[in-house]
Design a protein around this motif. Structure first.
Motif, short mmCIF file in Angstrom:
data_model
loop_
_atom_site.label_atom_id
_atom_site.label_comp_id
_atom_site.label_asym_id
_atom_site.label_seq_id
_atom_site.Cartn_x
_atom_site.Cartn_y
_atom_site.Cartn_z
N UNK A 14 0.85 -1.20 0.00
CA UNK A 14 0.00 0.00 0.00
C UNK A 14 0.88 1.25 0.00
N UNK A 15 1.93 1.21 0.80
CA UNK A 15 2.89 2.32 0.80
C UNK A 15 3.60 2.45 -0.53
N UNK A 61 2.15 -4.33 -15.21
CA UNK A 61 1.22 -5.24 -14.54
C UNK A 61 1.54 -6.70 -14.88
N UNK A 62 1.74 -6.99 -16.16
CA UNK A 62 2.00 -8.37 -16.57
C UNK A 62 3.30 -8.91 -15.98
N UNK A 63 4.29 -8.02 -15.80
CA UNK A 63 5.56 -8.48 -15.23
C UNK A 63 5.39 -9.04 -13.82
N UNK A 64 4.34 -8.60 -13.13
CA UNK A 64 4.13 -9.03 -11.74
C UNK A 64 3.11 -10.15 -11.60
N UNK A 65 2.06 -10.14 -12.44
CA UNK A 65 0.99 -11.13 -12.22
C UNK A 65 1.33 -12.49 -12.84
N UNK A 66 2.56 -12.63 -13.34
CA UNK A 66 3.06 -13.97 -13.69
C UNK A 66 3.57 -14.70 -12.44
N UNK A 67 3.48 -14.05 -11.26
CA UNK A 67 3.70 -14.76 -10.00
C UNK A 67 5.05 -14.60 -9.35
N UNK A 68 5.89 -13.67 -9.83
CA UNK A 68 7.25 -13.58 -9.29
C UNK A 68 7.25 -13.31 -7.78
N UNK A 69 6.37 -12.44 -7.31
CA UNK A 69 6.40 -12.12 -5.89
C UNK A 69 5.77 -13.18 -5.01
N UNK A 84 2.09 -1.15 -11.38
CA UNK A 84 2.99 -2.26 -11.07
C UNK A 84 2.81 -2.70 -9.62
N UNK A 85 2.82 -1.73 -8.71
CA UNK A 85 2.69 -2.07 -7.28
C UNK A 85 1.29 -2.55 -6.94
N UNK A 86 0.28 -2.04 -7.66
CA UNK A 86 -1.07 -2.55 -7.46
C UNK A 86 -1.12 -4.04 -7.82
#
Length: 450
Positions: free
Chosen positions: A58-59, A262-270, A391-393
């Motif tokens: 959130x921050x 967005x796509x770079x993150x929702x492929x599950x890296x985190x 991206x952070x969302x």
């Protein structure tokens, strides 16, 4: 002035800005070693585990959204300094937090520092870097991120091994968070030694200062040409506002930047970066073995980020992105298959390491490279803020939903969903991402405008 002497400043500035990436990685990944102990200490449900792991995001969202406007007003360097102070406050606060809600508050403060660094560090590097090596230099920011992740994996493993499990549950996780004070203070001191962005200085009509920095980086003749090109891109005298992001000239670049982020993150890296020890424990390995396998994840992350740094200005952004997303989809399929067949052994570790390797040489560094390159000088800070906000969302959505998805769908189907998204990402990159290697920021701007 020799090429060696004028390249010294740009490499120094890049390395200092990349310490912001190191803190980004350090502060986001510290939760991976602590969350298992915190879950027991606070008796967290799956939903609350996801919230504690992701509250810092959130921050991040707030920091990314407002840092662009703030950096346009007071400068890139001062806002990076602000992020470093937020890291110090967060690290100390989470270590001594008397209850869960104080902990969450200080994690959100740290998240603001991460959000600022994630947007401003690559932008600062892009505004300093010569076109011929810009991809390599922005990728060094990602090397900072993965180095921070690797360092905190070692720190977490060391702290977890000091005493027994009970000590880790009551105290050890606090030490993990508190350790972030040291690199945060180092970042503050290093920022005092580097100059302001020449493109920001030019935008404030401080051309003599901008020219002096560009001369140190590029030599006299090239610096004069570049300053003239920068001034040309700033001819529109009207103040920039968010409404400008809706103009036809910017809309395509902005949509492309947002979707890539967005796509770079929702492929599950985190999901893997935040929950790696818990994923490995779910296959039946012990806590110590899970921490060591997590360190392997960090080492592979660093090694293959170096691959991206070496080849990004040679092969180009698009080729590396397509190669990496192909490998990610294959490895995610194998990961899901291992869980589906309930296999033991090293196949899961190999599949996850393969996924990390493919991400580290493609979407990891090159997302930041592309979104730092594709926006015009006048709107770069605000447009990057918007892209980084999304991206952070996306990071928040993944880290919040992963424990719930695993609890309801199981590991296999969760990773197969990420695989489907990776396939879609490949198609998007193939169709939409332009090749930007070897072009100045002003040349890229002209192509988007045309």
């Amino acid at each position: 002035m020799s090429s060696t002497s004028y390249s010294t400043l740009i490499y120094k500035s890049t390395l200092v800005a990349s310490v912001g990436g190191l803190l980004f990685g350090y502060d986001t990944a510290v939760i991976s070693g602590a969350i298992g102990f915190m879950k027991v200490y606070y008796q967290l449900s799956d939903v609350m585990t996801g919230w504690v792991a992701s509250c810092a995001l959130l921050g991040c969202i707030v920091g990314a959204m407002y840092s662009g406007k703030l950096s346009d007003r007071v400068g890139r360097k001062k806002v990076l300094m602000l992020s470093a102070f937020l890291f110090v406050i967060s690290s100390a606060g989470t270590a001594i937090a008397p209850d869960l809600w104080f902990f969450v508050l200080f994690r959100i403060i740290g998240g603001m520092g991460i959000g600022i660094a994630s947007m401003l560090s690559p932008m600062y590097i892009s505004e300093m870097a010569p076109a011929r090596i810009r991809g390599r230099l922005i990728s060094i920011f990602q090397l900072g991120i993965v180095s921070g992740i690797l360092v905190i994996y070692f720190v977490n493993a060391y702290i977890a091994g000091i005493h027994n499990e009970n000590w880790n549950i009551t105290t050890g996780w606090r030490w993990m968070f508190g350790s972030g004070v040291i690199p945060s203070v180092i970042f503050i001191l290093l920022l005092l030694t580097v100059p302001e962005s020449p493109r920001w200085l030019a935008s404030r009509k401080r051309n003599s200062e901008a020219l002096a920095i560009l001369t140190k980086i590029n030599g006299t003749e090239r610096a004069l040409q570049e300053l003239k090109s920068i001034d040309g891109s700033l001819q529109d005298k009207t103040p920039f506002s968010f409404s400008d992001l809706k103009t036809l000239q910017l809309k395509r670049a902005l949509i492309t930047g947002i979707l890539l982020a967005v796509l770079s993150q929702i492929t599950g890296i985190n999901a893997i970066m935040y929950y790696a020890p818990e994923i490995f424990k779910s296959t039946g390995v012990g806590s110590d073995s899970a921490f060591m396998q997590t360190i392997l994840v960090g080492i592979i992350n660093v090694i293959f980020t170096l691959v991206a740094i070496k080849y990004v200005d040679h092969w180009g952004r698009k080729k590396l992105l397509l190669l990496g997303t192909t490998g990610m989809a294959i490895c995610l399929f194998v990961t899901g298959l291992v869980f589906y067949q309930q296999q033991q052994g090293y196949l899961l570790l190999i599949a996850i390491l393969g996924y990390i390797a493919c991400f580290a040489m493609s979407l990891g560094p090159l997302t930041f490279v592309v979104i730092a390159e594709i926006f015009p000088t006048k709107s770069r800070a605000m447009a990057m803020s918007v892209a980084t906000f999304f991206l952070w969302l996306a990071v928040f959505a993944v880290s919040q939903t992963f424990p719930v998805m695993v609890g309801s769908l199981g590991n296999a189907y969760t990773f197969w969903i990420y695989m489907i998204i990776a396939v879609f990402t490949f198609i998007f990159i193939w169709k939409m991402i332009p090749e930007t290697k070897g072009k100045t920021l002003e040349e890229i701007e002209k192509e988007w405008t045309d």
